[in-house]
Structure formats: C-alpha cells, structure tokens
Design a protein around this motif. Structure first.
Motif, PDB file in Angstrom:
ATOM      1  N   ASP A  19       0.819  -1.217   0.000  1.00  0.00           N
ATOM      2  CA  ASP A  19       0.000   0.000   0.000  1.00  0.00           C
ATOM      3  C   ASP A  19       0.851   1.264   0.000  1.00  0.00           C
ATOM      4  OD1 ASP A  19      -2.004  -1.814   0.245  1.00  0.00           O
ATOM      5  OD2 ASP A  19      -2.858  -1.001   2.095  1.00  0.00           O
ATOM      6  N   ASP A  21       0.463   4.901   1.213  1.00  0.00           N
ATOM      7  CA  ASP A  21      -0.324   5.900   1.935  1.00  0.00           C
ATOM      8  C   ASP A  21       0.625   6.717   2.801  1.00  0.00           C
ATOM      9  OD1 ASP A  21       0.259   4.265   4.073  1.00  0.00           O
ATOM     10  OD2 ASP A  21      -1.788   3.610   4.431  1.00  0.00           O
ATOM     11  N   LEU A  22       0.098   7.415   3.792  1.00  0.00           N
ATOM     12  CA  LEU A  22       0.945   8.288   4.615  1.00  0.00           C
ATOM     13  C   LEU A  22       2.088   7.510   5.267  1.00  0.00           C
ATOM     14  CD1 LEU A  22       1.218  11.227   5.675  1.00  0.00           C
ATOM     15  CD2 LEU A  22      -0.210  10.559   7.608  1.00  0.00           C
ATOM     16  N   PHE A  51      -2.788  -0.621  -3.081  1.00  0.00           N
ATOM     17  CA  PHE A  51      -3.598   0.565  -2.793  1.00  0.00           C
ATOM     18  C   PHE A  51      -2.714   1.798  -2.939  1.00  0.00           C
ATOM     19  CE2 PHE A  51      -4.826   3.942   0.132  1.00  0.00           C
ATOM     20  CZ  PHE A  51      -6.160   4.123  -0.190  1.00  0.00           C
ATOM     21  N   ALA A  52      -3.292   2.898  -3.398  1.00  0.00           N
ATOM     22  CA  ALA A  52      -2.563   4.171  -3.388  1.00  0.00           C
ATOM     23  C   ALA A  52      -3.535   5.271  -3.001  1.00  0.00           C
ATOM     24  CB  ALA A  52      -1.969   4.462  -4.755  1.00  0.00           C
ATOM     25  N   ASP A  53      -3.079   6.207  -2.181  1.00  0.00           N
ATOM     26  CA  ASP A  53      -3.945   7.347  -1.860  1.00  0.00           C
ATOM     27  C   ASP A  53      -3.610   8.514  -2.786  1.00  0.00           C
ATOM     28  OD1 ASP A  53      -1.662   8.513  -0.842  1.00  0.00           O
ATOM     29  OD2 ASP A  53      -2.370   8.610   1.238  1.00  0.00           O
ATOM     30  N   VAL A  54      -4.379   9.579  -2.643  1.00  0.00           N
ATOM     31  CA  VAL A  54      -4.244  10.707  -3.564  1.00  0.00           C
ATOM     32  C   VAL A  54      -2.855  11.329  -3.468  1.00  0.00           C
ATOM     33  CG1 VAL A  54      -5.154  12.995  -4.091  1.00  0.00           C
ATOM     34  CG2 VAL A  54      -6.713  11.159  -3.477  1.00  0.00           C
ATOM     35  N   ARG A  58      -0.130  12.102  -6.369  1.00  0.00           N
ATOM     36  CA  ARG A  58       0.368  13.466  -6.601  1.00  0.00           C
ATOM     37  C   ARG A  58       1.888  13.500  -6.484  1.00  0.00           C
ATOM     38  NH1 ARG A  58      -1.574  17.675  -3.193  1.00  0.00           N
ATOM     39  NH2 ARG A  58      -1.224  19.059  -4.944  1.00  0.00           N
ATOM     40  N   ARG A  88      -8.573   3.640 -11.776  1.00  0.00           N
ATOM     41  CA  ARG A  88      -9.360   4.883 -11.885  1.00  0.00           C
ATOM     42  C   ARG A  88      -8.617   6.068 -11.275  1.00  0.00           C
ATOM     43  NH1 ARG A  88     -14.415   5.016  -9.207  1.00  0.00           N
ATOM     44  NH2 ARG A  88     -13.853   3.097  -8.169  1.00  0.00           N
TER      45      ARG A  88
ATOM     46  N   ILE B  19      -4.322   4.188   9.393  1.00  0.00           N
ATOM     47  CA  ILE B  19      -5.017   4.524   8.140  1.00  0.00           C
ATOM     48  C   ILE B  19      -5.382   3.240   7.399  1.00  0.00           C
ATOM     49  CG2 ILE B  19      -4.827   5.789   5.970  1.00  0.00           C
ATOM     50  CD1 ILE B  19      -2.677   7.562   7.335  1.00  0.00           C
ATOM     51  N   ARG B  20      -4.422   2.329   7.335  1.00  0.00           N
ATOM     52  CA  ARG B  20      -4.669   1.062   6.641  1.00  0.00           C
ATOM     53  C   ARG B  20      -5.707   0.233   7.403  1.00  0.00           C
ATOM     54  NH1 ARG B  20      -3.071  -4.296   5.682  1.00  0.00           N
ATOM     55  NH2 ARG B  20      -2.770  -4.584   3.446  1.00  0.00           N
ATOM     56  N   ARG B  23      -9.202   1.679   6.674  1.00  0.00           N
ATOM     57  CA  ARG B  23      -9.780   1.469   5.329  1.00  0.00           C
ATOM     58  C   ARG B  23     -10.074  -0.006   5.063  1.00  0.00           C
ATOM     59  NH1 ARG B  23      -4.545   3.271   3.475  1.00  0.00           N
ATOM     60  NH2 ARG B  23      -3.292   1.450   3.006  1.00  0.00           N
ATOM     61  N   ASP B  42     -14.005   2.490  -3.599  1.00  0.00           N
ATOM     62  CA  ASP B  42     -14.330   3.894  -3.305  1.00  0.00           C
ATOM     63  C   ASP B  42     -14.274   4.154  -1.803  1.00  0.00           C
ATOM     64  OD1 ASP B  42     -14.685   4.251  -5.962  1.00  0.00           O
ATOM     65  OD2 ASP B  42     -16.865   4.503  -5.909  1.00  0.00           O
ATOM     66  N   ARG B  44     -12.718   2.441   0.470  1.00  0.00           N
ATOM     67  CA  ARG B  44     -11.336   2.292   0.916  1.00  0.00           C
ATOM     68  C   ARG B  44     -10.568   3.619   0.740  1.00  0.00           C
ATOM     69  NH1 ARG B  44     -10.305  -2.438  -1.652  1.00  0.00           N
ATOM     70  NH2 ARG B  44     -10.115  -3.881   0.057  1.00  0.00           N
ATOM     71  N   LEU B  45     -10.705   4.204  -0.447  1.00  0.00           N
ATOM     72  CA  LEU B  45      -9.972   5.448  -0.733  1.00  0.00           C
ATOM     73  C   LEU B  45     -10.495   6.609   0.115  1.00  0.00           C
ATOM     74  CD1 LEU B  45      -7.831   6.909  -2.393  1.00  0.00           C
ATOM     75  CD2 LEU B  45      -9.516   7.242  -4.199  1.00  0.00           C
ATOM     76  N   SER B  48      -9.483   6.281   3.698  1.00  0.00           N
ATOM     77  CA  SER B  48      -8.047   6.539   3.780  1.00  0.00           C
ATOM     78  C   SER B  48      -7.773   8.045   3.785  1.00  0.00           C
ATOM     79  CB  SER B  48      -7.351   5.875   2.592  1.00  0.00           C
ATOM     80  OG  SER B  48      -5.978   5.785   2.826  1.00  0.00           O
ATOM     81  N   GLU B  49      -8.453   8.771   2.901  1.00  0.00           N
ATOM     82  CA  GLU B  49      -8.241  10.223   2.826  1.00  0.00           C
ATOM     83  C   GLU B  49      -8.730  10.914   4.098  1.00  0.00           C
ATOM     84  OE1 GLU B  49      -6.463  11.607   0.560  1.00  0.00           O
ATOM     85  OE2 GLU B  49      -6.286   9.803  -0.671  1.00  0.00           O
ATOM     86  N   THR B  52      -6.351  10.039   6.914  1.00  0.00           N
ATOM     87  CA  THR B  52      -5.071  10.730   6.686  1.00  0.00           C
ATOM     88  C   THR B  52      -5.155  12.177   7.178  1.00  0.00           C
ATOM     89  OG1 THR B  52      -4.541   9.335   4.797  1.00  0.00           O
ATOM     90  CG2 THR B  52      -3.383  11.430   4.922  1.00  0.00           C
ATOM     91  N   VAL B  55      -4.834  12.145  10.926  1.00  0.00           N
ATOM     92  CA  VAL B  55      -3.459  11.884  11.385  1.00  0.00           C
ATOM     93  C   VAL B  55      -2.568  13.102  11.126  1.00  0.00           C
ATOM     94  CG1 VAL B  55      -1.430  10.400  11.062  1.00  0.00           C
ATOM     95  CG2 VAL B  55      -3.721   9.396  11.034  1.00  0.00           C
ATOM     96  N   ARG B  56      -2.771  13.748   9.992  1.00  0.00           N
ATOM     97  CA  ARG B  56      -1.891  14.868   9.636  1.00  0.00           C
ATOM     98  C   ARG B  56      -2.253  16.175  10.330  1.00  0.00           C
ATOM     99  NH1 ARG B  56      -0.371  14.893   3.334  1.00  0.00           N
ATOM    100  NH2 ARG B  56       0.802  16.655   4.096  1.00  0.00           N
ATOM    101  N   TYR B 101      -7.178  18.080  -1.272  1.00  0.00           N
ATOM    102  CA  TYR B 101      -7.264  17.124  -2.384  1.00  0.00           C
ATOM    103  C   TYR B 101      -8.030  15.869  -1.985  1.00  0.00           C
ATOM    104  CZ  TYR B 101      -4.356  19.991  -5.260  1.00  0.00           C
ATOM    105  OH  TYR B 101      -3.892  21.020  -6.023  1.00  0.00           O
ATOM    106  N   GLY B 102      -7.800  15.423  -0.758  1.00  0.00           N
ATOM    107  CA  GLY B 102      -8.539  14.271  -0.265  1.00  0.00           C
ATOM    108  C   GLY B 102     -10.034  14.545  -0.258  1.00  0.00           C
ATOM    109  N   ILE B 105     -11.640  14.301  -3.690  1.00  0.00           N
ATOM    110  CA  ILE B 105     -11.894  12.909  -4.090  1.00  0.00           C
ATOM    111  C   ILE B 105     -13.119  12.374  -3.352  1.00  0.00           C
ATOM    112  CG2 ILE B 105     -10.963  10.556  -3.859  1.00  0.00           C
ATOM    113  CD1 ILE B 105      -9.678  11.953  -6.166  1.00  0.00           C
TER     114      ILE B 105
END
Lengths: 173, 137
Positions: A19, A21-22, A51-54, A58, A88, B19-20, B23, B42, B44-45, B48-49, B52, B55-56, B101-102, B105
């Motif tokens: 994955d 992610d952060l 899996f990849a996050d935005v 970027r 996607r 995060i993992r 999701r 969808d 899952r993403l 995750s966003e 995230t 956490v941030r 950005y998250g 989405i």
C-alpha cells in the motif's frame, strides 16, 4: 530537439509492493528523488501495488514534472491486472498525472523509453479529451498485453499436451 | 421504515498505521454486504483520505489522540463516519488546502458528505455511499 544522453541510459526501476499511503509516503518520496537525481529514465512499476492514496499519486506527478524538467523519461507501469480503484485513481481521478505516460508492462515502458525521438520536453499541453483518450490507449494496450499472456499460456498448455501425448505413445509402442 | 444498523465501531490512535487498519475494516464491511468491488474501492480510498487528514492535521500542536470510525447501513445507504477530538477545522482552513485534495476525491466518490467542526472540539466527517438494492440488508 534531441534528448540528452542520460535519457537513453538504463532506467532506474522503482517497484512498489503493498500500500502507498501516509505510512509509506516518506519512502516513496525518497526513492523518487533518488531516481530522478541519478539522471536516468525512471520507471515506476505499480504491478504489486495494492492501494494508493491521492497524495501518493500526486507525489508521482511531482516527480514526473521534475524528471520532465531534466528531460528524463518518466513512465508508470500499471498492469492490466491492477485493481480497478487504482486504475481509476491513476487514469481518471488525479489531474496531476494527466501528462505522465502510463503503460501496462515494463516491456511497454522500455519500448516507450527507447523510441528514437522521445518528446520529453516540458511544453506538452493537455488537450481536451486527453484524459479519456489516454485511458482508452491504456485499456487497448492492456488488452494487447492480456492477449499476449493468454497466447503464452495456450502455447505452454499445447506443449504440455504434446509431451503427454508423446509419453503415452511411447508407452503404447 | 428504515432501520439503521451499525456494522462497525472502532477506536484507533491517530497514527499512520491506523489509516490502513481503518480502510481495510470498512472495505471488509462492504465486502460482507456484497456491495461490489467498486464501492469497496471507493470506500477504501475515501476512508483513507479522511483518516489521513485526522493523522496529519487534527492533533497538530496538541497531545496526539485518537479517532472513532463508525459504519452504518441505513435505507440503502452506507454511512461512514470518522470523528476525532482534535483542534477542529474551519472553512477557511479547508479553502487554504488543508486536506483539500482528499476532500475533492471524497466529494467525487460519495453520494454526499458533510463536515461538522468547531475550533477546539474536533471534526466529524460523514460520508454517504449508495448501496445497490441487492446488498441492502
């Protein structure tokens, strides 16, 4: 305009498994920065990426822009077996990747990099409909890869069958 | 009459490895509901966003806390709530790109989403996904 000699060097390959992610963001940034700094073409293989996050996508976009400034080819490998969500995200949802070459196999990545007059200049503009066109190009290429894989499987199966038939024939004689 | 069923309730620390966990837990619920790979991807993403962002941003300048993850099924919809007790957010901070950005989405992939937040009292993001008729239980 010709590409610099470094653009024809052996590509730096970054294979991503698991994955993005952060938790893996720092790793991805470091690997990409190191690859671009080597002044070689960069191939990022997402074949085992689950899996990849935005932000990860970027980050790929930013690294590609950096490579572009240095006229270095930057190609992302997204195999036809990739998860639909990842496909996607890369091809449709994150605009930062709109100008990055995305191909379905390492073989296609190397073929793209080896083209005689690669246009890796930073002046590429995104035309209307380019995203859809690129998605269909990837899908066509992915279909091609799938057909090649199916053909290879059929050839292997044919060979195995022939060997079995020969063995049977030997026993009968 | 619509009945809300809680499918998942989790409390997790606001650290990157959560995060993992978050999701995949939500994706598992979607898979149990047999609601399709697309919705699982969808969700899952989006989760995750959302996590995230927690956490941030949620605990910047204060002791790191946790967040709640809640998944409910209600009248053909899947509601996913991520709630923290951090510093909160404001519309101007969001406009300035904090988590921007998250959120874009999330806006694209959900049927709707809402953020409730006041500075100092934490943030709650509620994401609503449409379930296909066969998966409504």
């Amino acid at each position: 305009m010709t590409a610099p000699a470094s653009a024809t060097a052996e590509p730096a390959l970054i294979r991503v498994a698991g994955d993005l992610d952060l938790a893996s963001q720092g790793w991805l940034e470091l690997r990409l920065a190191a690859a671009v700094a080597e002044d070689r073409p960069v191939v990022v293989d997402l074949g085992d990426c689950t899996f990849a996050d935005v932000e990860a996508i970027r980050t790929l976009g930013r690294a590609a822009a950096l490579a572009d400034e240095r006229r270095l080819p930057f190609v992302v490998v997204l195999p036809f077996s990739a998860r639909d969500g990842l496909r996607r995200l890369l091809l449709e949802l994150v605009p930062e990747l709109a100008e990055v070459a995305i191909v379905p196999s390492q073989r296609a990545a190397h073929a793209l990099i080896a083209r005689p007059a690669p246009r890796w200049a930073s002046s590429r503009k995104q035309a209307p409909g380019a995203t859809e066109l690129r998605a269909s190009v990837w899908e066509n290429a992915a279909r091609g890869e799938r057909l090649i894989a199916e053909r290879d499987a059929l050839v292997m199966e044919h060979r195995r069958t022939r060997k079995r038939a020969q063995a049977v024939r030997r026993r009968l004689l | 009459m619509a009945v809300t069923t809680t499918r998942l309730e989790l409390q997790l620390p606001a650290v990157p490895t959560s995060i993992r966990t978050a999701r995949e837990a939500v994706a598992e619920v979607v898979e149990e509901l047999d609601a399709g790979d697309r919705l699982a991807d969808d969700a899952r993403l989006c989760v995750s966003e959302a996590v995230t962002n927690v956490v941030r941003h949620a605990y910047v300048g204060r002791e790191r806390g946790g967040f709640d993850l809640l998944v409910e099924v209600d009248d053909g919809e899947l509601n996913v709530v991520v709630r923290d007790s951090g510093r909160g957010t404001t519309a101007s901070r969001r406009r300035a790109g904090v988590g921007g950005y998250g959120l874009k989405i999330i806006d694209r992939l959900t049927r709707s989403f809402a953020i409730a937040s006041h500075p100092g009292t934490g943030t709650e993001i509620r994401m609503i996904f449409r379930l296909s008729p066969k998966s409504v239980t």
